[in-house]
Design a protein around this motif. Structure first.
Motif, PDB file in Angstrom:
ATOM      1  N   GLY A 123       1.232  -4.570   2.917  1.00  0.00           N
ATOM      2  CA  GLY A 123       1.583  -5.726   3.733  1.00  0.00           C
ATOM      3  C   GLY A 123       3.023  -6.167   3.636  1.00  0.00           C
ATOM      4  O   GLY A 123       3.424  -7.103   4.310  1.00  0.00           O
ATOM      5  N   ARG A 154       5.688  -4.469   4.545  1.00  0.00           N
ATOM      6  CA  ARG A 154       6.418  -3.915   5.688  1.00  0.00           C
ATOM      7  C   ARG A 154       7.849  -3.502   5.308  1.00  0.00           C
ATOM      8  O   ARG A 154       8.764  -3.550   6.124  1.00  0.00           O
ATOM      9  CB  ARG A 154       6.401  -4.861   6.874  1.00  0.00           C
ATOM     10  CG  ARG A 154       5.020  -5.046   7.454  1.00  0.00           C
ATOM     11  CD  ARG A 154       5.020  -5.716   8.789  1.00  0.00           C
ATOM     12  NE  ARG A 154       5.343  -7.113   8.778  1.00  0.00           N
ATOM     13  CZ  ARG A 154       4.483  -8.108   8.531  1.00  0.00           C
ATOM     14  NH1 ARG A 154       3.240  -7.845   8.264  1.00  0.00           N
ATOM     15  NH2 ARG A 154       4.869  -9.359   8.568  1.00  0.00           N
ATOM     16  N   GLU A 159       1.424  -4.245  12.459  1.00  0.00           N
ATOM     17  CA  GLU A 159       1.307  -5.430  11.600  1.00  0.00           C
ATOM     18  C   GLU A 159       2.368  -6.468  11.960  1.00  0.00           C
ATOM     19  O   GLU A 159       2.085  -7.666  12.002  1.00  0.00           O
ATOM     20  CB  GLU A 159       1.464  -5.044  10.134  1.00  0.00           C
ATOM     21  CG  GLU A 159       0.316  -4.258   9.563  1.00  0.00           C
ATOM     22  CD  GLU A 159       0.589  -3.766   8.144  1.00  0.00           C
ATOM     23  OE1 GLU A 159       1.624  -4.155   7.547  1.00  0.00           O
ATOM     24  OE2 GLU A 159      -0.234  -2.989   7.634  1.00  0.00           O
TER      25      GLU A 159
END
Length: 90
Positions: free
Chosen positions: A36, A38, A68
């Motif tokens: 998560g 990125r 995402e």
């Protein structure tokens, strides 16, 4: 973390070398970054624009991070805003 510190602290590095280092960090982030975060997308945006030689697994992972980011931006923007603002941000 050491390579990330080198990348962030190198203002004197020429653009070509900095882009290649960003590409390397993007590949490393694919396997080592926190879920998560990125980081892969962040580094690739600062790297070269070339994707073909990186392989399908890299491109698949990058596409996942783009998705995402798109979802996160969608939550932030109101329904009145058009998608062109999201494209500019990505």
């Amino acid at each position: 973390d050491t390579l990330k510190n080198v990348f962030q602290g190198q203002n004197s590095m020429n653009e070509s070398n900095k882009a290649q280092l960003a590409d390397l960090l993007a590949v490393l982030a694919m396997t080592m970054a926190k879920a998560g975060s990125r980081e892969m997308l962040s580094f690739k945006k600062q790297g070269t624009k070339e994707l073909g030689s990186w392989g399908h697994e890299f491109v698949r992972s990058l596409a996942g991070e783009i998705g995402e980011e798109w979802a996160a931006l969608s939550l932030e923007m109101s329904d009145n805003d058009d998608s062109s603002k999201k494209k500019e941000t990505l």
